[in-house]
Design a protein around this motif. Structure first.
Motif, PDB file in Angstrom:
ATOM      1  N   PRO A  96      -0.763   9.601   6.848  1.00  0.00           N
ATOM      2  CA  PRO A  96      -2.004   8.831   6.691  1.00  0.00           C
ATOM      3  C   PRO A  96      -2.631   8.514   8.038  1.00  0.00           C
ATOM      4  O   PRO A  96      -1.946   8.390   9.057  1.00  0.00           O
ATOM      5  CB  PRO A  96      -1.528   7.559   5.981  1.00  0.00           C
ATOM      6  N   GLY A 124      -3.560  15.697   5.673  1.00  0.00           N
ATOM      7  CA  GLY A 124      -3.095  14.570   4.864  1.00  0.00           C
ATOM      8  C   GLY A 124      -1.592  14.463   4.760  1.00  0.00           C
ATOM      9  O   GLY A 124      -1.074  13.706   3.925  1.00  0.00           O
ATOM     10  N   THR A 174       0.848  -1.183   0.000  1.00  0.00           N
ATOM     11  CA  THR A 174       0.000   0.000   0.000  1.00  0.00           C
ATOM     12  C   THR A 174       0.886   1.236   0.000  1.00  0.00           C
ATOM     13  O   THR A 174       1.718   1.409   0.898  1.00  0.00           O
ATOM     14  CB  THR A 174      -0.931   0.036   1.228  1.00  0.00           C
ATOM     15  N   TYR A 204       1.188   4.819   0.731  1.00  0.00           N
ATOM     16  CA  TYR A 204       0.562   5.933   1.451  1.00  0.00           C
ATOM     17  C   TYR A 204       1.253   7.261   1.154  1.00  0.00           C
ATOM     18  O   TYR A 204       0.789   8.313   1.598  1.00  0.00           O
ATOM     19  CB  TYR A 204       0.584   5.666   2.951  1.00  0.00           C
ATOM     20  N   SER A 239     -11.711   9.418   7.787  1.00  0.00           N
ATOM     21  CA  SER A 239     -10.700   9.969   6.882  1.00  0.00           C
ATOM     22  C   SER A 239     -10.367   8.963   5.785  1.00  0.00           C
ATOM     23  O   SER A 239     -10.502   7.747   5.970  1.00  0.00           O
ATOM     24  CB  SER A 239      -9.423  10.294   7.654  1.00  0.00           C
ATOM     25  N   LEU A 248      -3.068   6.404  -4.272  1.00  0.00           N
ATOM     26  CA  LEU A 248      -2.771   6.660  -2.871  1.00  0.00           C
ATOM     27  C   LEU A 248      -3.706   5.860  -1.965  1.00  0.00           C
ATOM     28  O   LEU A 248      -4.928   5.946  -2.079  1.00  0.00           O
ATOM     29  CB  LEU A 248      -2.926   8.153  -2.576  1.00  0.00           C
ATOM     30  N   GLY A 249      -3.125   5.049  -1.108  1.00  0.00           N
ATOM     31  CA  GLY A 249      -3.894   4.275  -0.148  1.00  0.00           C
ATOM     32  C   GLY A 249      -4.495   2.993  -0.681  1.00  0.00           C
ATOM     33  O   GLY A 249      -5.167   2.260   0.055  1.00  0.00           O
ATOM     34  N   HIS A 303      -8.558   6.318   3.713  1.00  0.00           N
ATOM     35  CA  HIS A 303      -7.539   5.305   3.971  1.00  0.00           C
ATOM     36  C   HIS A 303      -7.356   5.006   5.460  1.00  0.00           C
ATOM     37  O   HIS A 303      -6.354   4.385   5.844  1.00  0.00           O
ATOM     38  CB  HIS A 303      -6.190   5.709   3.361  1.00  0.00           C
ATOM     39  N   TYR A 304      -8.281   5.447   6.321  1.00  0.00           N
ATOM     40  CA  TYR A 304      -8.144   5.138   7.744  1.00  0.00           C
ATOM     41  C   TYR A 304      -8.109   3.632   7.965  1.00  0.00           C
ATOM     42  O   TYR A 304      -8.873   2.882   7.358  1.00  0.00           O
ATOM     43  CB  TYR A 304      -9.296   5.736   8.564  1.00  0.00           C
ATOM     44  N   LYS A 356       6.000   6.653   1.615  1.00  0.00           N
ATOM     45  CA  LYS A 356       5.516   5.905   2.785  1.00  0.00           C
ATOM     46  C   LYS A 356       4.840   4.667   2.226  1.00  0.00           C
ATOM     47  O   LYS A 356       3.676   4.717   1.819  1.00  0.00           O
ATOM     48  CB  LYS A 356       4.523   6.729   3.607  1.00  0.00           C
TER      49      LYS A 356
END
Length: 533
Positions: A64, A61, A5, A7, A87, A526-527, A89-90, A17
């Motif tokens: 994450p 942002g 993933t 991030y 939020s 992203l995410g 991608h929490y 990340k």
């Protein structure tokens, strides 16, 4: 199940990340500052509020929303994570076995500052030493706590640093990936406290063989514009996953990159996560990258013809460039004058590499005399040990032709102390990419004009929003990133089953250039969790 993933680092340069999961084992590749996102909300004198801990970075942002990953002492009030549950991608991370740092540039390391202080940080010894030297000399801001942290306490929704008399620094557990043991000189430096008031009992070990979780780890030195750069390989249930970090093939240590490519190919990796900073160059006519030898040749010619003071502006952690200008100084009978932060970093790096020049060991290197009334402990120790090698305005004035000053924009007010009549400003750093960078270049030009200094290598606006260095002034900077075609050739040589482009604004170019291979190019969002077998 194995998954990746991204991030941070998806369709942007920097801020990597990247979470790798293999069953219950979780590792991050880098945890850097996303300067693109940061620039949307913050500026030079507008920073995330330290009194609110995680709140500003989470809401904007910058980091994450991963509950369980960050420091509990940075939670300003109860209920923060309940508020963040909606939020993008929490999720909650129950455990993280480590963060694999590629190098000590802040877009790869900086936001380690927010992570729990019990999470191991894996890095080359040189990366770790550079990171500590940077933190020691940069102050105690919340975003610079990547090696050790100041404990915070929350009261009434406000976070404050605890009293220095009550608690020492909290040391992050670093693992030196490329050493069998921690050398004595490094251990001594690792425990030196930056300020007098607070104790530091730092933790460092060198046992990469004791791998993180169930995964096997391998670290490979690679060439980049900062010493200690490392590519990583992680053995998972779906095969090897390789992360290049930032890499180039035209620096003085290009042989390390070549060795990494050969070793990575032998692993027959399932996935390669690869940077693509310079991919857009494929849209233009191919051009050969400028190496450090060419920079030396060009800089030597510029300094030889200079009259009066010379100011050399280059990235602060680009020690290879500092060594280039040191060679130029020797050839031209000049002294190279560095700031305390530079001298401190050089001394720290020398604990690992005796070839690193320092003010104490190199007669052509001098330390600029700081005019501050009081100095932090790290700087006081440094200046006390180098009194005979310090030089200030009174010594330089009237002898400007004997010196090269290692100064960037932020140091140019020192010109007021020297009041030079002419001289030369050499810009030996990266090109301008945004309006903020262009404004900085404008300020440099203003300082140079104020004192009648010639400039060379400064980017100029050639069209709205586009800045370039004049063709006749190029050759004073070597990029820290591989030429676009070298990157494509590198991926073809490694031959992964899947390529995930990161650290690039144009990942689709990978797909186009690898269309004639059987390599699957998976462009991350992203995410988005990408499952690997």
């Amino acid at each position: 199940m194995v998954s990746i993933t991204v991030y941070g680092g998806a369709r942007t340069i920097g801020g990597n990340k990247i979470l790798l999961e293999d069953g219950d084992t979780r590792l991050f590749f880098d945890f850097g500052t996303d300067y693109h996102t940061r620039g949307r909300y913050f500026a030079e004198f507008l920073n995330p509020r330290s009194s609110q801990g995680l709140l500003d970075p989470l809401v904007t942002g910058l980091i994450p929303a991963l509950e369980g990953l960050y420091r509990d002492d940075l939670v300003p009030q109860a209920g923060l994570w309940a508020e963040m549950a909606d939020s993008p991608h929490y999720r909650r991370l129950e455990s993280v076995e480590g963060v694999l740092i590629s190098h000590a540039h802040m877009d790869h390391l900086g936001h380690v500052s927010f992570l729990r202080t019990d999470i191991p940080i894996y890095a080359s010894a040189m990366t770790a030493v550079i990171a500590k030297a940077i933190q020691d000399s940069s102050g105690s801001g919340l975003e610079s706590e990547y090696v050790y942290a100041t404990e915070r306490v929350a009261a009434g929704g406000i976070i404050k640093a605890s009293s220095s008399k009550e608690s020492p620094y909290i040391s992050r557990p670093y693992v030196f990936a490329d050493l069998p043991s921690v050398p004595e000189d490094v251990a001594d430096f690792w425990t030196q406290k930056p300020l007098k008031e607070r104790e530091l009992s730092a933790l460092a070990r060198a046992d990469l063989a004791a791998s993180a979780g169930r995964c096997g780890l391998r670290a490979f030195p690679v060439d980049h514009s900062i010493y200690g750069a490392t590519a990583w390989a992680v053995e998972t249930g779906a095969g090897w996953v390789v992360y290049t970090g930032d890499v180039r093939t035209h620096g003085r240590r290009s042989g390390t990159t070549e060795a990494f490519v050969r070793a990575a190919a032998e692993l027959e990796p399932r996935v390669v996560l690869c940077e693509g900073t310079r991919l857009p160059e494929l849209l233009e006519a191919p051009r050969s990258p400028i190496g450090e030898a060419a920079v030396l040749e060009r800089a030597l010619a510029e300094v030889k013809e200079a009259r009066g003071i010379v100011v050399a502006d280059f990235a602060p952690r680009n020690i290879e460039r500092l060594e280039t200008f040191l060679t130029v100084a020797k050839e031209c009978g000049r002294k190279l004058v560095v700031l305390s932060k530079d001298a401190y970093l050089l001394a720290a790096m020398r604990t690992l590499d005796r070839a690193i020049p320092t003010v104490a060991t190199t007669s052509e290197l001098l330390l600029w005399e700081d005019s501050k009334a009081s100095l932090p402990a790290w700087q006081e120790r440094l200046c006390d040990s180098l009194t005979a090698q310090m030089v200030g305005p009174s010594a330089i004035r009237g002898h400007e032709g004997e010196y090269i000053m290692c100064w960037s924009l932020w140091d140019l007010p020192h010109l007021v102390d020297l009041r030079p009549a002419g001289g030369k400003f050499i810009y030996s750093s990266s090109e301008v990419y945004d309006e903020e960078g262009a404004a900085d270049i404008g300020r440099v030009q203003n300082w140079a004009s104020l004192f009648g200094m010639d400039t060379v290598g400064l980017p100029r606006e050639v069209a709205p929003g586009r800045w370039e260095i004049a063709p006749e002034e190029r050759g004073l900077h070597a990029s820290g990133h591989a030429d676009a075609r070298d990157i494509i050739d590198m991926i073809k040589a490694i031959r992964p089953k899947m390529l995930i482009p990161v650290h690039t604004e144009h990942p689709e170019i990978f797909k186009r250039e690898l269309a004639d291979t059987d390599i699957e190019v998976r462009i991350p969002s992203l995410g988005e969790q990408i499952t690997i077998g």
